[in-house]
Design a protein around this motif. Sequence first.
Motif, PDB file in Angstrom:
ATOM      1  N   ALA A   1       1.027  -1.154  -0.068  1.00 47.51           N
ATOM      2  CA  ALA A   1       0.031   0.050   0.021  1.00 47.51           C
ATOM      3  C   ALA A   1       0.797   1.307   0.079  1.00 47.51           C
ATOM      4  O   ALA A   1       0.498   2.196  -0.705  1.00 47.51           O
ATOM      5  CB  ALA A   1      -0.927   0.122   1.325  1.00 47.51           C
TER       6      ALA A   1
ATOM      7  N   LEU B   1       1.540   4.383  -3.096  1.00 43.17           N
ATOM      8  CA  LEU B   1       0.790   5.587  -2.894  1.00 43.17           C
ATOM      9  C   LEU B   1       1.627   6.795  -3.521  1.00 43.17           C
ATOM     10  O   LEU B   1       1.142   7.903  -3.273  1.00 43.17           O
ATOM     11  CB  LEU B   1       0.712   5.893  -1.428  1.00 43.17           C
TER      12      LEU B   1
ATOM     13  N   TYR C   1       0.404   6.429  -7.042  1.00 44.81           N
ATOM     14  CA  TYR C   1      -0.879   5.533  -7.151  1.00 44.81           C
ATOM     15  C   TYR C   1      -0.802   4.494  -8.213  1.00 44.81           C
ATOM     16  O   TYR C   1      -1.687   4.486  -9.000  1.00 44.81           O
ATOM     17  CB  TYR C   1      -2.027   6.587  -7.218  1.00 44.81           C
TER      18      TYR C   1
ATOM     19  N   ARG D   1      -3.843   1.919  -9.160  1.00 50.41           N
ATOM     20  CA  ARG D   1      -4.974   2.452  -8.291  1.00 50.41           C
ATOM     21  C   ARG D   1      -5.591   3.750  -8.959  1.00 50.41           C
ATOM     22  O   ARG D   1      -5.086   4.268  -9.861  1.00 50.41           O
ATOM     23  CB  ARG D   1      -4.561   3.023  -6.820  1.00 50.41           C
TER      24      ARG D   1
ATOM     25  N   PRO E   1      -6.291   9.584  -6.198  1.00 49.31           N
ATOM     26  CA  PRO E   1      -7.119  10.595  -5.495  1.00 49.31           C
ATOM     27  C   PRO E   1      -7.052  11.903  -5.610  1.00 49.31           C
ATOM     28  O   PRO E   1      -5.977  12.300  -6.173  1.00 49.31           O
ATOM     29  CB  PRO E   1      -6.807  10.068  -4.109  1.00 49.31           C
TER      30      PRO E   1
ATOM     31  N   THR F   1     -13.277  10.048   2.270  1.00 53.45           N
ATOM     32  CA  THR F   1     -12.201   9.040   2.425  1.00 53.45           C
ATOM     33  C   THR F   1     -12.909   7.981   3.465  1.00 53.45           C
ATOM     34  O   THR F   1     -13.557   8.005   4.210  1.00 53.45           O
ATOM     35  CB  THR F   1     -10.980   9.801   3.201  1.00 53.45           C
TER      36      THR F   1
ATOM     37  N   CYS G   1      -8.968   1.655   5.093  1.00 55.31           N
ATOM     38  CA  CYS G   1      -8.958   0.104   4.593  1.00 55.31           C
ATOM     39  C   CYS G   1      -8.373  -0.672   5.708  1.00 55.31           C
ATOM     40  O   CYS G   1      -7.469  -0.366   6.696  1.00 55.31           O
ATOM     41  CB  CYS G   1      -7.723   0.016   3.465  1.00 55.31           C
TER      42      CYS G   1
ATOM     43  N   GLN H   1      -4.610   2.054   5.695  1.00 55.12           N
ATOM     44  CA  GLN H   1      -4.295   3.433   4.936  1.00 55.12           C
ATOM     45  C   GLN H   1      -5.700   3.985   4.501  1.00 55.12           C
ATOM     46  O   GLN H   1      -6.536   3.444   4.605  1.00 55.12           O
ATOM     47  CB  GLN H   1      -3.436   3.257   3.576  1.00 55.12           C
TER      48      GLN H   1
ATOM     49  N   PHE I   1      -8.106   5.935   1.922  1.00 55.63           N
ATOM     50  CA  PHE I   1      -8.540   6.055   0.483  1.00 55.63           C
ATOM     51  C   PHE I   1      -9.642   6.659   0.286  1.00 55.63           C
ATOM     52  O   PHE I   1     -10.479   6.475   1.009  1.00 55.63           O
ATOM     53  CB  PHE I   1      -8.453   4.557  -0.113  1.00 55.63           C
ATOM     54  N   GLU I   2      -9.714   7.265  -0.906  1.00 56.67           N
ATOM     55  CA  GLU I   2     -11.046   7.845  -1.494  1.00 56.67           C
ATOM     56  C   GLU I   2     -11.941   6.801  -1.834  1.00 56.67           C
ATOM     57  O   GLU I   2     -11.726   5.714  -2.088  1.00 56.67           O
ATOM     58  CB  GLU I   2     -10.831   8.906  -2.428  1.00 56.67           C
TER      59      GLU I   2
ATOM     60  N   ASP J   1     -11.874   3.964  -4.636  1.00 60.08           N
ATOM     61  CA  ASP J   1     -10.925   2.933  -4.462  1.00 60.08           C
ATOM     62  C   ASP J   1     -11.048   2.037  -3.423  1.00 60.08           C
ATOM     63  O   ASP J   1     -10.356   1.170  -3.156  1.00 60.08           O
ATOM     64  CB  ASP J   1      -9.454   3.661  -4.164  1.00 60.08           C
TER      65      ASP J   1
ATOM     66  N   CYS K   1      -9.276  -1.622   0.431  1.00 57.19           N
ATOM     67  CA  CYS K   1      -9.055  -0.717  -0.885  1.00 57.19           C
ATOM     68  C   CYS K   1      -8.845  -1.911  -2.223  1.00 57.19           C
ATOM     69  O   CYS K   1      -8.555  -3.053  -1.729  1.00 57.19           O
ATOM     70  CB  CYS K   1      -7.814  -0.180  -0.406  1.00 57.19           C
TER      71      CYS K   1
END
Length: 557
Positions: A27, A31, A34, A37, A40, A510, A513, A518, A520-521, A524, A536
């Motif tokens: 993860a 990030l 991304y 993914r 975001p 948001t 997960c 973490q 996430f928006e 995702d 996520c």
Amino acid sequence: MSTEPRLADVTEPVPAQKAAPGADHSAKETLEDYTLRFAPRSYRRWTPMVVATTALGGIAYMADFSIGAGIGLAHGTGNALVAIAVAAVVIFVTGFPLAYYGARYNIDLDLITRGSGFGYYGSVLTGVIFASFTFIFFALEGSIMAQGLKLGLGLPLWLGYLVSTLMVIPLVIYGMKALSKLQVWTTPVWLLLMIAPLVYLISTDPGTVDRFLGYAGTDGDGDVNTASVLLGAGVCLSLIAQIGEQIDYLRFMPPKTEANKRTWWTAVVMAGPGWVVLGALKQAIGVFLAVYILAKVGPAAATEPIQQFRSAFDAMMPSWLVLPLAVALVVISQIKINVTNAYSGSLAWTNSFTRITKHYPGRMVFVLVNLGFALALMEADMFSFLNDILGFYSNCAIAWVVTVATDIGINKYLLKLSPLQPEFRRGMLYAVNPVGVVSFVAASGLSIALYFHALGDTLQPYSPVAAAVIAFVLTPLMAVVTKGKYYLRRSDDGITEPLLDSEGNPSAVTYDCHVCRQEFERPDVAACQTHDAVVCSLCLSTDKAGDHVLSAAPAGT
């Protein structure tokens, strides 16, 4: 009544569960830019024009000059220019819906492909096609740079290949942030070095234009004919997959709003399908420069950009400055495009590998894999049979891009059999959707058969046309035959918050997960099958036991 888990809101924190092995590392690594993914809103802080400039910096490759030169020398200027124009129109039309979806919904072309007819695992086919595109063109650009280093510094080609491969590794490690700075700062220098000699030659020796327009080629009498145009267009259409690299940047576009819609659309069109305008111009310049230097260096060297620009610079500046500038142009171009090739290729390989094995090995592993393939091609002297490689590859690339573009343009908006909102999460999609997979396999398979003369010499030039037409016809036909039922395994992801906000942009709400812990928006994540929590998209991809993946449910429940 549905018994699937649902989350009423996002105000209550979810107790963190024990992370799966490697989940935290996977993860955190993805990030930075991304990878794999949805990108975001919190990360997308660039203006539309900065994103566009960065994306256009990635098309600074010199291959266009070689491609144009090869077509022009073989078929003549008239056929070459028509072939370039035909290919440019096809690339623009098919690239537009893909660029829009990437910029609007902030996902790369692989994620778009999953929900546009291929399914969760079906798009692995096209992931490999795209990864192949990146290392083929990395090898081509590396070969061009090695030619420049040999001419300018005396390095043997094998060492030049190695240098051109290794030098991009430090640059590609850092993702979008580093790439945006590199592309923005080098683009003005690159444009000046590319355009200045052309303007000088035309203004000081107008006869070069007449010689350029009158060149008949080695394979004909100079008349424009269908076979020559289609053979040339097939080579140019190998670049159709470039839209994937453009989308790797366009997915970082800011939300489209009433206030920024004009600059937003300008940036999407210019850096999305609009890349081909500059690409076609470079191909035409390649024909011009090849004709200009043909008598001096011969047909083999006339396709080498280092020779083209060396001769062009030689006409306008002192001799001591010619070679350094020509080498500088080649090196800058190679760096600008090959950091993009290495970056995009690593994403494509990693995405496919992660889905198949449910293990995320780290993007750098596949940066090295991609570079290894490219180096092998360079050492095998791929430049000497460039047009054969690109002509073959274009059939697969055309079949893929036309299938996805048709699914978006016709199946989503006209027939309304394909879901309008893109979907890419495991559990929400069927493993394989026959709409895209059958269309792609049929189109690429039949066009490749044509390319290798399986149906006769007369039809061989029509292989790129066959790839485009078959994909365009079969994609909506398969959607009608299957009634669109293989797009969504389920339509409810267990979260009540809408995926899109009031302006149609992906929601910025948001969630945490509960596997990797973490944030996430909304687009995702999906609800967990076994916990009252969310997971996520990457943790869903790496869930080997499938404990967190939502079970199938009828669409609409």
